[in-house]
Enzyme design. Structure first.
Site, PDB file in Angstrom:
ATOM      1  N   HIS A  20       0.841  -1.209   0.000  1.00  0.00           N
ATOM      2  CA  HIS A  20       0.000   0.000   0.000  1.00  0.00           C
ATOM      3  C   HIS A  20       0.873   1.256   0.000  1.00  0.00           C
ATOM      4  O   HIS A  20       1.298   1.734   1.048  1.00  0.00           O
ATOM      5  CB  HIS A  20      -0.901  -0.028   1.244  1.00  0.00           C
ATOM      6  CG  HIS A  20      -1.940   1.052   1.275  1.00  0.00           C
ATOM      7  ND1 HIS A  20      -3.279   0.797   1.494  1.00  0.00           N
ATOM      8  CD2 HIS A  20      -1.849   2.402   1.117  1.00  0.00           C
ATOM      9  CE1 HIS A  20      -3.951   1.929   1.483  1.00  0.00           C
ATOM     10  NE2 HIS A  20      -3.105   2.924   1.255  1.00  0.00           N
ATOM     11  N   HIS A  41       0.868   4.962  -2.405  1.00  0.00           N
ATOM     12  CA  HIS A  41       0.385   5.766  -3.534  1.00  0.00           C
ATOM     13  C   HIS A  41       1.613   6.338  -4.240  1.00  0.00           C
ATOM     14  O   HIS A  41       2.452   6.986  -3.592  1.00  0.00           O
ATOM     15  CB  HIS A  41      -0.506   6.896  -3.039  1.00  0.00           C
ATOM     16  CG  HIS A  41      -1.701   6.400  -2.281  1.00  0.00           C
ATOM     17  ND1 HIS A  41      -2.961   6.361  -2.830  1.00  0.00           N
ATOM     18  CD2 HIS A  41      -1.833   5.900  -1.027  1.00  0.00           C
ATOM     19  CE1 HIS A  41      -3.821   5.869  -1.948  1.00  0.00           C
ATOM     20  NE2 HIS A  41      -3.153   5.581  -0.836  1.00  0.00           N
ATOM     21  N   HIS A  74      -9.908   1.429   0.418  1.00  0.00           N
ATOM     22  CA  HIS A  74      -9.612   2.237   1.600  1.00  0.00           C
ATOM     23  C   HIS A  74     -10.876   2.309   2.460  1.00  0.00           C
ATOM     24  O   HIS A  74     -11.927   2.772   1.989  1.00  0.00           O
ATOM     25  CB  HIS A  74      -9.229   3.668   1.213  1.00  0.00           C
ATOM     26  CG  HIS A  74      -7.825   3.825   0.733  1.00  0.00           C
ATOM     27  ND1 HIS A  74      -7.374   3.291  -0.442  1.00  0.00           N
ATOM     28  CD2 HIS A  74      -6.763   4.478   1.293  1.00  0.00           C
ATOM     29  CE1 HIS A  74      -6.095   3.606  -0.603  1.00  0.00           C
ATOM     30  NE2 HIS A  74      -5.690   4.326   0.437  1.00  0.00           N
ATOM     31  N   GLU A 126     -10.407   4.253   7.936  1.00  0.00           N
ATOM     32  CA  GLU A 126      -9.280   5.159   8.174  1.00  0.00           C
ATOM     33  C   GLU A 126      -9.854   6.456   8.758  1.00  0.00           C
ATOM     34  O   GLU A 126      -9.713   6.732   9.938  1.00  0.00           O
ATOM     35  CB  GLU A 126      -8.521   5.426   6.865  1.00  0.00           C
ATOM     36  CG  GLU A 126      -7.346   6.391   7.014  1.00  0.00           C
ATOM     37  CD  GLU A 126      -6.764   6.850   5.663  1.00  0.00           C
ATOM     38  OE1 GLU A 126      -7.477   6.816   4.638  1.00  0.00           O
ATOM     39  OE2 GLU A 126      -5.589   7.283   5.662  1.00  0.00           O
ATOM     40  N   ASP A 179       1.808   7.151   2.076  1.00  0.00           N
ATOM     41  CA  ASP A 179       2.306   8.330   1.334  1.00  0.00           C
ATOM     42  C   ASP A 179       3.535   8.831   2.102  1.00  0.00           C
ATOM     43  O   ASP A 179       3.469   9.862   2.788  1.00  0.00           O
ATOM     44  CB  ASP A 179       1.248   9.440   1.301  1.00  0.00           C
ATOM     45  CG  ASP A 179      -0.075   8.961   0.725  1.00  0.00           C
ATOM     46  OD1 ASP A 179      -0.185   8.896  -0.520  1.00  0.00           O
ATOM     47  OD2 ASP A 179      -0.979   8.628   1.515  1.00  0.00           O
TER      48      ASP A 179
HETATM   49  N1  LIG Z   1      -4.260   7.691   3.124  1.00  0.00           N
HETATM   50  C1  LIG Z   1      -5.091   7.918   2.100  1.00  0.00           C
HETATM   51  N2  LIG Z   1      -6.405   7.709   2.256  1.00  0.00           N
HETATM   52  C2  LIG Z   1      -7.260   7.932   1.238  1.00  0.00           C
HETATM   53  N3  LIG Z   1      -6.866   8.361   0.040  1.00  0.00           N
HETATM   54  C3  LIG Z   1      -5.570   8.594  -0.159  1.00  0.00           C
HETATM   55  N4  LIG Z   1      -4.919   9.036  -1.249  1.00  0.00           N
HETATM   56  C4  LIG Z   1      -3.627   9.113  -0.935  1.00  0.00           C
HETATM   57  N5  LIG Z   1      -3.424   8.731   0.348  1.00  0.00           N
HETATM   58  C5  LIG Z   1      -4.635   8.389   0.856  1.00  0.00           C
HETATM   59 ZN   LIG Z   2      -3.720   4.877   1.015  1.00  0.00          ZN
END
Ligand SMILES: Nc1ncnc2[nH]cnc12
Ligand SMILES: [Zn+2]
Length: 322
Positions: free
Chosen positions: A11, A13, A189, A192, A271
């Site tokens: 995971h 991005h 996702h 979260e 990220d």
């Molecule tokens: N942590 C995250 N949650 C949802 N969308 C995302 N896009 C990039 N990072 C993300």
């Molecule tokens: Zn993510």
């Protein structure tokens, strides 16, 4: 402490992995003012919504096929340098369209970056095409249709990211039907920014084999048991969760509780530079802060390979390396 361990990431991005120094150089190259999003070598945001805005703005300084090849190669080289053998990158062909590059050139640049990195270090990588909830169900369906017809052997999964508070998973179920019919692996996702209900929603509407984050499932013991019984794999990103305030600190992060409850857990960075983290740091946190032994960390890495969106032959070869 974990440098000797082989690593896998499910995971991350791609644009979320953009090193600030590279982003600064790109912004200068294109004459884009990025000073509101990048200051003192760090990305600037203050909550989930402003993080998404910052992410989209940073993504805009990667404009050409070669920019995407370089970004991909740079990140995979970093991963290979810390003993990573496999990476799944979350990518957005829609973004390629929005910036005028086009989805095919965007993906082709990324595939070139994978090829260059693999040639140097042997690192394997696959792509998970994502739809972004905040661009609405039609755009998510478009992303699924693109992934389904691309016929690209490196595109092996489909995801739903973006503003979790927008709509319910059922609104996007059609996109997942398209991806499932095309033989793509599914992950979403959930759990979260929104609570346990969003994880239940994902299971009810799509039943993906994996869930991105999913950590707020811990708020509902019955749901935790359901995840354990189903064998759903959670792509857990502890550093991201703390940076975004999903939990106040690592002591209250549920990684260990979920694992102890029998949920299949894995660790990723999400990220990394946006959250002052890296896959290296996530493995260090697993060992230090969460107190997992080398054997327990290897078991999580093995779980990640078992859940990876790859063919059986590749899975076997990866498992043999742990
Ligand atoms: N942590 C995250 N949650 C949802 N969308 C995302 N896009 C990039 N990072 C993300
Ligand atoms: Zn993510």
């Amino acid at each position: 402490m974990t440098s000797h361990l082989k690593k896998v990431e499910l995971h991350c991005h791609l644009e979320g992995a953009a090193p600030p120094a590279l982003t600064a150089a790109q912004a200068q190259k294109y004459g884009v003012d990025i000073s509101a999003q990048l200051r003192g070598g760090a990305y600037v945001w203050h909550d989930f919504a402003s993080f998404l805005e910052c992410y989209d703005k940073v993504s805009e300084v990667y404009k050409t096929e070669e920019d995407y090849a370089l970004l991909t190669e740079t990140y995979l080289d970093e991963l290979a340098g810390i003993n990573t053998i496999y990476s799944e990158l979350i990518v957005s062909p829609d973004h390629g369209k929005r910036i005028g590059l086009g989805a095919d050139a965007y993906i082709s640049g990324i595939c070139e970056g994978i090829r260059r990195a693999r040639e140097k270090s042997g690192i394997e990588a696959r792509l998970i095409v994502t739809g972004e909830r905040h661009f609405g169900p039609e755009s998510v369906i478009g992303a699924a249709e693109y992934a389904a017809r691309a016929g690209n052997p490196l595109i092996t999964g489909f995801n739903l990211a973006g503003e979790e508070r927008m709509g319910r998973v059922a609104d996007y179920a059609r996109a997942f039907d398209i991806a499932r019919d095309a033989g793509l692996g599914l992950t979403i996702h959930a759990g979260e920014v929104c609570g346990a209900f969003s994880v239940a929603d994902a299971l009810d509407a799509v039943r993906p084999s994996r869930i991105g984050h999913g950590v707020r499932a811990v708020e509902d013991p019955d749901l935790v048991k359901r995840l354990a019984d189903l064998g759903t794999v959670l792509e857990i990103c502890p550093g991201s969760n703390i940076a975004l305030g999903v939990f106040p600190d690592f002591a209250s992060h549920p990684l260990r509780r979920l694992k102890d409850a029998g949920v299949r857990v894995t660790i990723s960075s999400d990220d990394p530079p946006f959250f002052q983290t890296s896959l290296k740091r996530e493995y260090e946190l697993a060992a230090g802060t969460f107190g997992f032994s080398d054997a327990e960390i290897d078991a999580m890495t093995r779980t990640a390979i078992e859940a990876a969106f790859v063919d059986d032959e590749t899975r076997k070869a990866l498992l043999a390396r742990i």
